[in-house]
Write an enzyme that holds these catalytic residues in place. Sequence first.
Site, PDB file in Angstrom:
ATOM      1  N   HIS A 127     -28.147  -8.721   4.741  1.00 41.81           N
ATOM      2  CA  HIS A 127     -28.653  -8.450   3.397  1.00 41.81           C
ATOM      3  C   HIS A 127     -27.936  -7.245   2.807  1.00 41.81           C
ATOM      4  CE1 HIS A 127     -31.299  -7.899   0.058  1.00 41.81           C
ATOM      5  NE2 HIS A 127     -31.965  -8.974   0.373  1.00 41.81           N
ATOM      6  N   SER A 168     -35.759  -4.656  -2.133  1.00 41.34           N
ATOM      7  CA  SER A 168     -35.751  -6.005  -2.687  1.00 41.34           C
ATOM      8  C   SER A 168     -34.453  -6.286  -3.443  1.00 41.34           C
ATOM      9  CB  SER A 168     -36.935  -6.170  -3.639  1.00 41.34           C
ATOM     10  OG  SER A 168     -36.772  -7.354  -4.374  1.00 41.34           O
ATOM     11  N   ARG A 224     -25.609 -13.095  -1.341  1.00 38.86           N
ATOM     12  CA  ARG A 224     -25.752 -12.050  -0.335  1.00 38.86           C
ATOM     13  C   ARG A 224     -24.563 -11.955   0.603  1.00 38.86           C
ATOM     14  NH1 ARG A 224     -32.097 -13.003   1.207  1.00 38.86           N
ATOM     15  NH2 ARG A 224     -32.871 -12.244  -0.782  1.00 38.86           N
ATOM     16  N   GLU A 257     -38.157 -20.385   9.056  1.00 37.61           N
ATOM     17  CA  GLU A 257     -36.915 -19.771   9.513  1.00 37.61           C
ATOM     18  C   GLU A 257     -36.550 -20.199  10.939  1.00 37.61           C
ATOM     19  OE1 GLU A 257     -36.838 -15.534   8.908  1.00 37.61           O
ATOM     20  OE2 GLU A 257     -34.844 -15.323   9.765  1.00 37.61           O
ATOM     21  N   SER A 307     -36.182 -18.272   1.321  1.00 35.48           N
ATOM     22  CA  SER A 307     -36.848 -18.180   2.614  1.00 35.48           C
ATOM     23  C   SER A 307     -38.342 -18.436   2.451  1.00 35.48           C
ATOM     24  CB  SER A 307     -36.625 -16.797   3.210  1.00 35.48           C
ATOM     25  OG  SER A 307     -37.434 -16.619   4.326  1.00 35.48           O
ATOM     26  N   LEU A 308     -38.942 -17.732   1.479  1.00 35.32           N
ATOM     27  CA  LEU A 308     -40.363 -17.922   1.195  1.00 35.32           C
ATOM     28  C   LEU A 308     -40.612 -19.364   0.808  1.00 35.32           C
ATOM     29  CD1 LEU A 308     -40.955 -14.744  -0.963  1.00 35.32           C
ATOM     30  CD2 LEU A 308     -41.659 -15.123   1.388  1.00 35.32           C
TER      31      LEU A 308
END
Lengths: 243, 539
Positions: B171, B189, B235, B330, B345-346
């Site tokens: 990240h 974030s 990312r 994940e 991801s969420l």
Amino acid sequence: MKLILQIWRQAGKTAKGGFEKHELKELDPNMSVPEMLDFLNEKLIKAGKDPVAFESDCREGICGQCGFVINGHIHSPEKSATTCQTHLRSFKDGEELFLEPFRAAAFPIKKDLCIDRTALDRIIGQGGFIGVNTGQAPEANSILIAHDTAEAAFDAAACIGCGACVAVCKNASAALFTGAKISHLALLPQGKLEAKKRVQKMVAQMDKEGFGSCTLTGACEKVCPQGISIAHIVTMNREYWKS
Amino acid sequence: MFYDTVKGGDFRSREANVYRMAECSLPLIDQAVAQGVPFAREYSGYLSNRSFGGVQVSRTFYARGQTGQQLLQGAYQSLIRQSVDGNVTLYTRHEMMDLILLDGKAKGIVARNLDTGDIEIKEADAVVLATGGYGKIYYLSTLAMNCNASAIWRAHKRGAYFAAPSWTQFHPTSLPQLGDYQSKLTLMSESLRNDGRIWVPKKQGDQRPPHQIPEEERDYYLERKYPSFGNLAPRDISSRAAKEQIDNGHGVGPMQNAVYLDFADAIRRESKSAIAKKYGNLFDMYKKITGMDAYEQPMLISPAAHFSMGGLWVDYELMSNVKGLFVLGEANFADHGANRLGANSLLQACVDGYFISPHTIMNFLAGEVPEMSIPDEVKSSYLKQNKSRLDKLQSIQGNTTAEGFHRKLGIILYGKCGLIREKETLVEARSEILTLQQAFYQDLTVPPGQNLNFELEKAARVEDYMELALLIVEDALQREESCGAHFRKEHQTPDGEAKRDDENFQYVSVWESLGENQHKLHKEALNFEYIKLSERSYK
């Protein structure tokens, strides 16, 4: 830097506890408090001694797992910070720190600095949710929510369930925790339908778990790492009388 | 969103899975709002959106800087409700140690009660693993301390295939490491990249404080290299670009291991209070951790291990090759390809759990006869194996803690199998990990006692990490191309971008465990019916 630690050691729930002294040198002021305990534990393990049991998971103030009392301060001498967000630069070189677990009848000590907070889960179980099953949800924009209402609900929903409010309260009341959840859900249109039943059951469970009464001292608001306002306790009381 | 995700994953995800996830994204927002998740709203009362990396439109729903926390609360509250209603029995503070197979089907697990140390068997008609990612294998990561690979690794050792283990996302907006004692890296974030501008000094080793570096001596390298996406480049690309700057001597901060994320322009444009409203909690968090004020000076950020795109192989029904073993979120591999986009991801975790698995598990169960059928001798054999594994770790009585070994493993992986990989150093990494693994079994120390013993938990997890690390390196070596987060130095375009080899590597590497650090490779071809493969460009 150097610190003298007096750490609460207790083998189990009913065992007798007491402070154990450790002197640590070669500490870095940028270490967090859990990192300091990692450092101590590494030494203890290598010396064949029992490491200090403490909990910490996210180490960024969001999971609510860490949290103990440092020199009488709940979580931290810093404002709006959890224990893991407290760094040694907050202390003076050579300072003596007393580390103790959060103390409340409803939070039994598991070992050393670890406590059992499942009482809070049981309060949530009595209505700290919206009773919607998966797959029933309507289109989210079909119920409009005013910007300010959503923001106010978020302020309450920010609670991380660490139990600091209980630990600081002279009555070990869970009113701020419970009030925040009741307020979060009562503010939203989706949560209003169950509001009456929710507040009655959650308050009853809070009493059943052995949490004390709230006298609106306001200490909880001061130590809350998320800065949750005691106005939510007022909302809880209003919801309660309304029901 | 479908296309963004496939492209974001550098065309290494399964097209059908991504399509399904995209289709389920709106119902998920509906579901979360119905649960009481306080998503941000416009003044009109409608849901608000913002943009994320790798995306050129604002379509991410959010709850300040805490969307994940709030979705978690929504799920937690619903789960507690089901447990009070008697539909679910929760065994919290239990860690899975092993998967029980009977006639090749998953029929239960061995779990350890972390409070009492009791090792227990839970029987089942199907087993669902939703145990998260293994980025913590790099030791310093944005993950919580207790995240681990043990559940999926133990299932892998019992036969479940492991797909794309080396695809780990770094990240770009984590806080940099400040010292050797450090146990984790805090994530800021990604939303900050909506308003923050990333830069480094043009001059190598420039140690002047940021405000003394004039505009013309700053290199806004993301804006320069990727003009159309700028600071919102995906990312993998942002992280790699930051690493290049740091490696080339442009790093800033006390350890020269960071780049600046600067809000000065945004504050001038929108006012300090407008920025505080959007990111206030993140700025506060930054100040708590670093003691610095990001309203006054730019943030220091640095790439850190964050998300595992790899995981146990699953079919379209989210079932692994072991019948009855489902893997969600994940812990599985399917949806993100070689790089995950922000917020996905969420999305994937929630969609897998709320919408997909409830149906596919039913499909499986429909063909099963429900029964508790594990014979007693099988149970006792599983219990014995797992008990003796822990005894063995405690009997070594050496002089290095599990944490110590984990730290060393992390250094090897970051250095040789991290953001940039190459054959020579991967081969070195393999032999270094093997040496470390041997040392682990000779010099580990774990305090005695099998009840509440955090060190014993750690030791078992680090033992698994050693084995997984070898597979990660193997996988990175085998894939002779660059794609997404997997960047092989040997395979890059003339301007330093990842160079895919669709002719030879348009497949997922799926590994079968043969025991004793040995693996066999299977390949799942990736066929794209709707999307045309192209060079992934964000320029």
